[in-house]
Design a protein around this motif. Structure first.
Motif, PDB file in Angstrom:
ATOM      1  N   ASN B  51      47.235  26.181  42.722  1.00 54.47           N
ATOM      2  CA  ASN B  51      47.176  26.806  43.893  1.00 54.47           C
ATOM      3  C   ASN B  51      48.610  27.516  44.114  1.00 54.47           C
ATOM      4  O   ASN B  51      48.908  28.668  44.305  1.00 54.47           O
ATOM      5  CB  ASN B  51      46.736  26.207  45.333  1.00 54.47           C
ATOM      6  N   TYR B  55      48.995  31.275  44.107  1.00 54.67           N
ATOM      7  CA  TYR B  55      48.992  31.818  45.447  1.00 54.67           C
ATOM      8  C   TYR B  55      50.273  31.615  46.018  1.00 54.67           C
ATOM      9  O   TYR B  55      50.968  32.539  46.566  1.00 54.67           O
ATOM     10  CB  TYR B  55      48.103  31.260  46.357  1.00 54.67           C
ATOM     11  N   THR B  97      37.417  31.608  49.233  1.00 53.22           N
ATOM     12  CA  THR B  97      38.419  32.159  48.367  1.00 53.22           C
ATOM     13  C   THR B  97      38.889  33.580  48.617  1.00 53.22           C
ATOM     14  O   THR B  97      38.122  34.404  49.105  1.00 53.22           O
ATOM     15  CB  THR B  97      38.014  32.070  46.932  1.00 53.22           C
ATOM     16  N   SER B  98      40.428  33.702  48.627  1.00 46.24           N
ATOM     17  CA  SER B  98      40.717  35.031  48.678  1.00 46.24           C
ATOM     18  C   SER B  98      40.642  35.666  47.441  1.00 46.24           C
ATOM     19  O   SER B  98      41.129  36.985  47.265  1.00 46.24           O
ATOM     20  CB  SER B  98      42.128  34.965  49.371  1.00 46.24           C
ATOM     21  N   GLY B 103      36.802  28.572  45.603  1.00 43.89           N
ATOM     22  CA  GLY B 103      36.945  28.221  47.107  1.00 43.89           C
ATOM     23  C   GLY B 103      36.890  26.541  47.209  1.00 43.89           C
ATOM     24  O   GLY B 103      36.522  25.998  48.383  1.00 43.89           O
ATOM     25  N   LEU B 104      36.949  25.821  46.244  1.00 42.19           N
ATOM     26  CA  LEU B 104      36.752  24.422  46.343  1.00 42.19           C
ATOM     27  C   LEU B 104      38.126  23.700  46.380  1.00 42.19           C
ATOM     28  O   LEU B 104      38.036  22.422  46.621  1.00 42.19           O
ATOM     29  CB  LEU B 104      35.806  23.783  45.335  1.00 42.19           C
ATOM     30  N   LEU B 106      41.141  23.248  48.021  1.00 40.06           N
ATOM     31  CA  LEU B 106      41.631  22.552  49.036  1.00 40.06           C
ATOM     32  C   LEU B 106      40.756  21.553  49.584  1.00 40.06           C
ATOM     33  O   LEU B 106      41.190  20.323  50.004  1.00 40.06           O
ATOM     34  CB  LEU B 106      42.095  23.448  50.048  1.00 40.06           C
TER      35      LEU B 106
HETATM   36  N1  LIG Z   1      49.778  27.586  47.958  1.00 45.00           N
HETATM   37  C1  LIG Z   1      48.928  28.421  48.492  1.00 45.00           C
HETATM   38  N2  LIG Z   1      49.583  29.465  48.974  1.00 45.00           N
HETATM   39  C2  LIG Z   1      48.794  30.593  49.763  1.00 45.00           C
HETATM   40  N3  LIG Z   1      47.542  30.387  49.816  1.00 45.00           N
HETATM   41  C3  LIG Z   1      47.159  29.459  49.220  1.00 45.00           C
HETATM   42  C4  LIG Z   1      47.626  28.486  48.685  1.00 45.00           C
HETATM   43  N4  LIG Z   1      46.715  27.639  48.539  1.00 45.00           N
HETATM   44  C5  LIG Z   1      45.469  27.956  48.687  1.00 45.00           C
HETATM   45  N5  LIG Z   1      45.848  29.291  49.346  1.00 45.00           N
HETATM   46  C6  LIG Z   1      44.722  30.080  49.979  1.00 45.00           C
HETATM   47  O1  LIG Z   1      43.574  29.613  50.221  1.00 45.00           O
HETATM   48  C7  LIG Z   1      42.214  29.946  49.680  1.00 45.00           C
HETATM   49  C8  LIG Z   1      41.603  28.451  49.458  1.00 45.00           C
HETATM   50  O2  LIG Z   1      42.130  27.769  48.379  1.00 45.00           O
HETATM   51  P1  LIG Z   1      41.343  26.777  47.492  1.00 45.00           P
HETATM   52  O3  LIG Z   1      42.028  26.039  46.337  1.00 45.00           O
HETATM   53  O4  LIG Z   1      40.245  26.120  48.366  1.00 45.00           O
HETATM   54  O5  LIG Z   1      40.179  27.825  46.617  1.00 45.00           O
HETATM   55  P2  LIG Z   1      40.687  28.873  45.289  1.00 45.00           P
HETATM   56  O6  LIG Z   1      41.945  28.375  44.861  1.00 45.00           O
HETATM   57  O7  LIG Z   1      40.393  30.318  46.148  1.00 45.00           O
HETATM   58  O8  LIG Z   1      39.538  28.716  44.297  1.00 45.00           O
HETATM   59  P3  LIG Z   1      39.272  27.157  43.473  1.00 45.00           P
HETATM   60  O9  LIG Z   1      40.430  26.366  43.880  1.00 45.00           O
HETATM   61  O10 LIG Z   1      37.850  26.693  43.881  1.00 45.00           O
HETATM   62  O11 LIG Z   1      39.475  27.690  42.118  1.00 45.00           O
HETATM   63  C9  LIG Z   1      42.754  30.526  48.347  1.00 45.00           C
HETATM   64  O12 LIG Z   1      42.031  31.263  48.042  1.00 45.00           O
HETATM   65  C10 LIG Z   1      44.281  31.162  48.833  1.00 45.00           C
HETATM   66  O13 LIG Z   1      43.868  32.230  49.727  1.00 45.00           O
END
Ligand SMILES: Nc1ncnc2c1ncn2[C@@H]1O[C@H](COP(=O)(O)OP(=O)(O)OP(=O)(O)O)[C@@H](O)[C@H]1O
Ligand SMILES: [Mg+2]
Lengths: 120, 134
Positions: B51, B55, B97-98, B103-104, B106
């Motif tokens: 992440n 992101y 998820t964005s 979306g797993l 966090l």
């Molecule tokens: N370090 C970060 N900075 C900015 N946004 C974040 C960060 N970490 C997570 N996010 C946001 O939170 C959302 C959910 O994160 P999460 O890790 O749960 O799912 P994902 O990364 O979209 O999918 P997956 O981890 O299952 O591959 C992301 O899609 C993103 O929009």
């Protein structure tokens, strides 16, 4: 390594996933695998993850991608060799791998695939 | 001479995610975490580090060996100076998820560790602190 090897085993294909997966590799694998399935008319795909001591959501997404691709091309997918600690962790992570069968090892995975293909 | 009890790894690329996982595996072993708990912690690391790369535009992972009485554990802080998260509740929801993920990351990472704390706001980056005890 910039490619995941795909081995042919009779009417099945064996994909062995190593630890250092990244997006580019996953894309390449998708292309390679669809080409290989149509070229060999493979009826099943075995995904060997016994080398992985960690399976995260990224690898999970890739396994789902492979199984979806296989299904479209009329082939079955079995994931083999998942380490017990990984299996326990996946449940808590929330990764269900729905629609994907699993087997303990390649041999049992082949047996499962043969049964599936025969019963079709 | 005593071994260091804390340190920092840069998490800038996919390769750093792999190195971070390997480093935390060693720390977890040092702290006597059993195999399943090592695997849970390392999986959480994979999610949070990825992440930060995807992101957060890259970040850092601080590690500390923590002790509480007879217990030992690994505490990790993932911090980046990326765009931050506007709606934390949404981001922590399974399946949201964005991007193109599952979306797993966090929500799953939270379940895999003993302590989980996230701080994030638009323009202020993201900071996730996790601890796993032996
Ligand atoms: N370090 C970060 N900075 C900015 N946004 C974040 C960060 N970490 C997570 N996010 C946001 O939170 C959302 C959910 O994160 P999460 O890790 O749960 O799912 P994902 O990364 O979209 O999918 P997956 O981890 O299952 O591959 C992301 O899609 C993103 O929009
Ligand atoms: Mg994620």
């Amino acid at each position: 390594m910039d490619r995941i090897p795909i081995l042919r085993m009779g009417s099945f294909l064996l994909v062995t996933i190593q630890v250092d997966m990244h997006d580019q590799l996953a894309m390449t694998l998708q292309d390679d695998l669809s080409a290989k399935i149509s070229e060999t008319s493979a009826k099943g795909v075995l995904i060997d993850i016994s080398a992985l001591d960690v399976v995260d959501s990224f690898i999970g997404r890739m396994i789902g991608m492979i199984s979806g691709l296989s299904r479209i091309m009329d082939a079955e997918t079995v994931v083999v060799g998942m380490q017990p600690a990984v299996a326990i962790t996946l449940v808590e992570l929330g990764l269900t791998l729905s629609g994907v069968s699993t087997a303990l090892d390649v041999e049992r995975g082949m047996k499962l695939l043969r049964e599936r293909v025969q019963s079709q | 001479m005593s071994t260091p009890r804390s340190g920092t790894y840069a998490i800038r690329s996919e390769q750093d995610v792999v190195l971070g996982r390997q480093a935390v595996r060693k720390l977890a072993q040092e702290c006597g975490l059993r195999l399943v708990d090592q695997t849970k912690l390392v999986t959480a690391v994979s999610e949070l580090a990825r992440n930060a790369v995807i992101y957060g535009g890259g970040g850092d992972m601080d590690w500390t060996i923590v002790e509480e009485g007879a217990r030992k554990g690994v505490q990790l802080v993932f911090r980046d100076t990326g765009p931050g998260i506007a709606d934390l509740k949404q981001a922590m929801t399974d399946g949201w998820t964005s991007g193109t993920g599952l979306g797993l990351g966090l929500a799953g990472a939270k379940r895999l560790v003993d302590q989980f704390e996230i701080q994030s706001a638009p323009g202020q980056g993201t900071r996730v602190t996790i601890t796993k005890w032996n």
